[in-house]
Design a protein around this motif. Structure first.
Motif, PDB file in Angstrom:
ATOM      1  N   VAL A  36      22.527  21.042  25.555  1.00 27.27           N
ATOM      2  CA  VAL A  36      23.128  22.313  25.135  1.00 27.27           C
ATOM      3  C   VAL A  36      22.303  22.934  24.015  1.00 27.27           C
ATOM      4  N   TYR A  39      26.229  27.301  21.926  1.00 21.51           N
ATOM      5  CA  TYR A  39      27.636  27.261  22.309  1.00 21.51           C
ATOM      6  C   TYR A  39      28.480  27.715  21.144  1.00 21.51           C
ATOM      7  N   TYR A  41      32.773  27.260  19.600  1.00 24.82           N
ATOM      8  CA  TYR A  41      33.961  26.427  19.736  1.00 24.82           C
ATOM      9  C   TYR A  41      35.086  26.941  18.846  1.00 24.82           C
ATOM     10  N   GLY A  62      29.786  27.725  15.873  1.00 30.73           N
ATOM     11  CA  GLY A  62      28.844  27.764  16.980  1.00 30.73           C
ATOM     12  C   GLY A  62      27.425  27.620  16.475  1.00 30.73           C
ATOM     13  N   LEU A 223      35.629  25.221  24.199  1.00 30.29           N
ATOM     14  CA  LEU A 223      34.189  25.405  24.082  1.00 30.29           C
ATOM     15  C   LEU A 223      33.693  26.404  25.114  1.00 30.29           C
ATOM     16  N   SER A 224      32.717  27.226  24.714  1.00 31.69           N
ATOM     17  CA  SER A 224      32.044  28.140  25.649  1.00 31.69           C
ATOM     18  C   SER A 224      30.553  28.071  25.355  1.00 31.69           C
ATOM     19  N   TYR A 225      29.744  28.351  26.360  1.00 30.69           N
ATOM     20  CA  TYR A 225      28.312  28.097  26.239  1.00 30.69           C
ATOM     21  C   TYR A 225      27.509  29.396  26.161  1.00 30.69           C
ATOM     22  N   TYR A 227      26.549  32.400  22.627  1.00 30.81           N
ATOM     23  CA  TYR A 227      26.589  32.495  21.168  1.00 30.81           C
ATOM     24  C   TYR A 227      26.548  33.954  20.736  1.00 30.81           C
TER      25      TYR A 227
END
Length: 235
Positions: A36, A39, A41, A62, A223-225, A227
């Motif tokens: 990763v 990301y 969060y 993030g 969580l997402s990927y 920014y």
């Protein structure tokens, strides 16, 4: 009629493959986490000690390794919902920033802002490790749970793979024994975690008196990927 049978068999075969699609292994999830690069969060934490709510925390954060940037904001609330503390930290535009604001019933206790060049903390070649250590703790924690605990696939929910996670740990020093028992549920999209609900029970035992204190942390992590730099950093 024979011309229709083969296409129907293909539809049945591939729909069956999709329905029985293999869930990722814990090793595959851990490897995906290692790769990763950016990301964000959000975490919601409730801390309960001896059956009494102590505080609630909301955390957003993030990082982007490509942009050498990361941020985190902690907001801590008392049991009655009063905002007690804001803590912000960021690596942005080659600088390290931190800000803390605390209050009690009589007003401000502490209001501290720091800003200085990032190279005062870390060399240029180690910026990536610094960002991962500072802003990658949710993913690193999940990796520890997956590598050292037990993960059981329980099915699909909203196109996501769902696992139950159990992780136990014990430490002791000359004064105390600490025991952590954790049980959670993890949602995975392909091989990357997107949601984690966990109940962490911490038992602290005084070695001399055998007195015991129990605290329960209820954590919900999303969580997402991608920014996005928050507005409070830009200002």
């Amino acid at each position: 009629m024979k011309k229709l049978i083969f296409p129907l068999l293909l539809v049945f075969f591939f729909s069956g493959c999709l329905f029985y699609e293999r869930a990722p292994t814990t090793d595959e999830i851990v490897e995906a986490i290692k790769k990763v690069g950016e990301y964000q969060y959000q975490a919601h934490i409730s801390e309960i000690e001896d059956s009494r709510l102590m505080f609630i925390q909301n955390i957003t954060g993030g990082m982007s390794l490509e942009r050498n940037e990361g941020f985190e904001e902690w907001k801590t609330y008392s049991p009655n919902g009063e905002l007690r503390e804001i803590y912000r930290v960021a690596v942005f535009d080659g600088k390290y920033h931190s800000y803390r604001f605390r209050r009690d019933e009589e007003g401000v206790l502490e209001n501290v802002t720091e800003e200085y060049p990032l190279e005062e903390l870390v060399s240029t070649e180690n910026t990536t490790s610094f960002l991962k250590d500072y802003f990658g703790w949710p993913l690193m924690t999940l990796s520890v749970f997956l590598k050292n605990g037990t993960a059981e696939f329980v099915g699909r929910k909203d196109e996501l793979y769902v696992f139950t996670i159990r992780y136990n740990r014990k430490e002791e020093d000359k004064d105390y024994v600490y025991i952590w028992n954790s049980t959670g549920e993890l949602w995975v999209n392909s091989t990357l975690p997107v949601r984690f609900l966990v109940n962490i029970t911490t038992t602290t035992i005084e070695s001399n008196s055998n007195r015991t204190k129990t605290a329960i942390s209820l954590v919900e992590l999303s969580l997402s990927y991608s920014y996005l730099t928050p507005e409070w950093i830009k200002k």
